[in-house]
Design an enzyme around this catalytic site. Structure first.
Site, PDB file in Angstrom:
ATOM      1  N   THR A  12      38.874  -8.803   1.842  1.00  0.00           N
ATOM      2  CA  THR A  12      38.643  -7.659   2.838  1.00  0.00           C
ATOM      3  C   THR A  12      38.548  -8.154   4.228  1.00  0.00           C
ATOM      4  O   THR A  12      39.047  -7.736   5.213  1.00  0.00           O
ATOM      5  CB  THR A  12      37.712  -6.452   2.451  1.00  0.00           C
ATOM      6  OG1 THR A  12      38.121  -6.197   1.296  1.00  0.00           O
ATOM      7  CG2 THR A  12      37.525  -5.559   3.510  1.00  0.00           C
ATOM      8  N   ASP A  56      43.250 -11.649  -3.213  1.00  0.00           N
ATOM      9  CA  ASP A  56      42.214 -10.744  -3.393  1.00  0.00           C
ATOM     10  C   ASP A  56      41.186 -11.574  -4.348  1.00  0.00           C
ATOM     11  O   ASP A  56      41.775 -12.134  -5.365  1.00  0.00           O
ATOM     12  CB  ASP A  56      42.671  -9.364  -3.883  1.00  0.00           C
ATOM     13  CG  ASP A  56      41.696  -8.419  -4.112  1.00  0.00           C
ATOM     14  OD1 ASP A  56      41.650  -7.501  -3.693  1.00  0.00           O
ATOM     15  OD2 ASP A  56      40.808  -8.591  -5.027  1.00  0.00           O
ATOM     16  N   THR A  88      34.369 -10.027  -1.460  1.00  0.00           N
ATOM     17  CA  THR A  88      33.257  -9.970  -2.034  1.00  0.00           C
ATOM     18  C   THR A  88      33.331  -9.778  -3.586  1.00  0.00           C
ATOM     19  O   THR A  88      32.086 -10.313  -4.117  1.00  0.00           O
ATOM     20  CB  THR A  88      32.632  -8.742  -1.434  1.00  0.00           C
ATOM     21  OG1 THR A  88      33.330  -7.839  -1.888  1.00  0.00           O
ATOM     22  CG2 THR A  88      32.562  -8.980   0.150  1.00  0.00           C
ATOM     23  N   ASP A  89      34.366  -9.471  -4.063  1.00  0.00           N
ATOM     24  CA  ASP A  89      34.247  -8.984  -5.609  1.00  0.00           C
ATOM     25  C   ASP A  89      34.004 -10.160  -6.453  1.00  0.00           C
ATOM     26  O   ASP A  89      33.108  -9.837  -7.462  1.00  0.00           O
ATOM     27  CB  ASP A  89      35.670  -8.500  -6.128  1.00  0.00           C
ATOM     28  CG  ASP A  89      35.796  -6.977  -5.624  1.00  0.00           C
ATOM     29  OD1 ASP A  89      35.015  -6.419  -5.085  1.00  0.00           O
ATOM     30  OD2 ASP A  89      37.130  -6.450  -5.517  1.00  0.00           O
TER      31      ASP A  89
HETATM   32  N1  ASP Z   1      38.688  -6.753  -3.150  1.00  0.00           N
HETATM   33  C1  ASP Z   1      38.232  -7.655  -2.214  1.00  0.00           C
HETATM   34  C2  ASP Z   1      38.128  -9.020  -2.402  1.00  0.00           C
HETATM   35  O1  ASP Z   1      37.116  -9.163  -3.325  1.00  0.00           O
HETATM   36  C3  ASP Z   1      37.154  -6.863  -1.928  1.00  0.00           C
HETATM   37  C4  ASP Z   1      36.167  -7.696  -0.726  1.00  0.00           C
HETATM   38  O2  ASP Z   1      36.560  -8.477  -0.102  1.00  0.00           O
HETATM   39  O3  ASP Z   1      35.284  -7.038  -0.178  1.00  0.00           O
HETATM   40  O4  ASP Z   1      38.931  -9.814  -2.317  1.00  0.00           O
END
Ligand code: ASP
Length: 332
Positions: A12, A56, A88-89
């Site tokens: 993100t 992602d 973050t995931d």
């Molecule tokens: N779906 C995203 C990822 O993990 C979520 C994020 O970056 O917060 O790539």
């Protein structure tokens, strides 16, 4: 002037909304840098590595972990620190895996990302990135793989993403923050690992692993199917509370057969804080069967450590010994 390598992998933090479809799409790094002019005012020499196709983080695989670790290893002696921009995931998974592969690390490797895309006015990515760079360039050095998010720096292999909503998306319940950021950056030096010597990269991750998370009413067939996967070499057993399981005879029989067949079983708790210890009847039985205690490891640390230790193809006793030993501060 400290020189820092920023490695952009996606997530993100580098996203903006497509003006036509509204779907989030990744920016290239030079655009990202333009979104954050403060980066240029830090008094740090910044280089960037952008050969990874931004993805992602739900698409990240162990092969990507190895690729990232190789980039850091190749550049370890040329930079004062590294900042990895990552979704973050699965950030806690990638960062935990790197903590094991980067043996004897002497430089900071700070992961960060954001919950709100960088192209959105209220983004948390700007502060996260600027402070992550500051920490990567700072003295005292934090020679660990860490995650910086919303004012706190955590040891990567102690960290879990706990919230899909809150901006403080990560927590480290079993280890204090390595640094806390307010008006100044306060480093908790007593909780930071010492600088490594003889840095070297140890890759070789075993993917013949599984996760078996217990739930009340789990059928024997489900457990047998998981432990019966062909070629399986290790499983993380996520138990209840302080390491408890059902006490039904079949449960222990299935486990015993798997262990006798050479599968390494590593026990961690489903709780976000605390760890496993043989307090109750089932916990005592697990130890008797040869289930390895993962103590207070996070799931992410336990799985990636299991992959990394099994990847070394050591004799069974040595595998168990390494799993039980804190290698990178991942267990108390
Ligand atoms: N779906 C995203 C990822 O993990 C979520 C994020 O970056 O917060 O790539």
């Amino acid at each position: 002037m400290a020189n820092i390598l920023i490695i952009y992998t996606g997530g993100t933090i580098g996203m903006v909304a497509d003006p036509v479809t509204g779907a989030l799409k990744p920016l290239d790094f030079s655009e990202l840098e333009n979104e954050i002019p403060a980066l240029k005012q830090l008094g740090v020499e910044i280089s960037h590595y952008e050969d990874f196709q931004p993805i992602d983080s739900s698409d990240v695989t162990p092969a990507d972990w190895v690729g990232l670790a190789e980039v850091i290893a190749r550049n370890h002696d040329s930079y004062d620190g590294f900042v990895v921009l990552h979704g973050t995931d699965t950030m806690a998974w990638t960062a935990s895996a790197l903590s094991f592969m980067l043996d004897g690390l002497a430089k900071p490797v700070v992961f960060t990302g954001s919950q709100i895309p960088i192209g959105v006015l209220r983004t948390d990515g700007r502060e996260n990135l600027v402070t992550a760079v500051e920490i990567a360039a700072a003295t005292p050095v934090v020679p660990e793989v860490s995650i910086y998010f919303q004012n706190r720096l955590f040891r990567a292999n102690r960290t879990t993403k706990w919230s899909a909503e809150q901006l403080n998306a990560f927590t480290s319940e079993n280890h204090p923050p390595l640094a806390e950021v307010g008006v100044t950056i306060h480093y908790n030096r007593e909780h930071i690992l010492g600088s490594g010597r003889n840095f070297h990269l140890r890759t070789g991750l075993c993917s013949d692993v599984a996760l078996l998370r217990l739930f009340p009413g789990m059928r024997r067939e489900v457990m047998e199917a998981t432990l019966g996967v062909e070629g399986l070499r290790g499983v993380v057993l996520q138990t209840f509370g302080a390491g408890n399981t059902p006490t039904a005879g079949w449960f222990f029989d299935v486990l015993e057969r798997a262990i006798a067949g050479g599968i390494v079983v590593l026990n961690v708790t489903q709780c976000i804080a605390g760890g496993v210890s043989p307090l109750y009847e089932s916990g005592v039985e697990l130890s008797r069967l040869g289930v390895v205690s993962g103590r207070d490891m996070t799931l992410e640390a336990a799985m990636t450590k299991l992959m990394w230790v099994l990847g070394r193809n050591l004799p069974h006793n040595e595998t168990v010994r390494l799993l039980e030993t804190p290698l990178r501060g991942e267990m108390s």
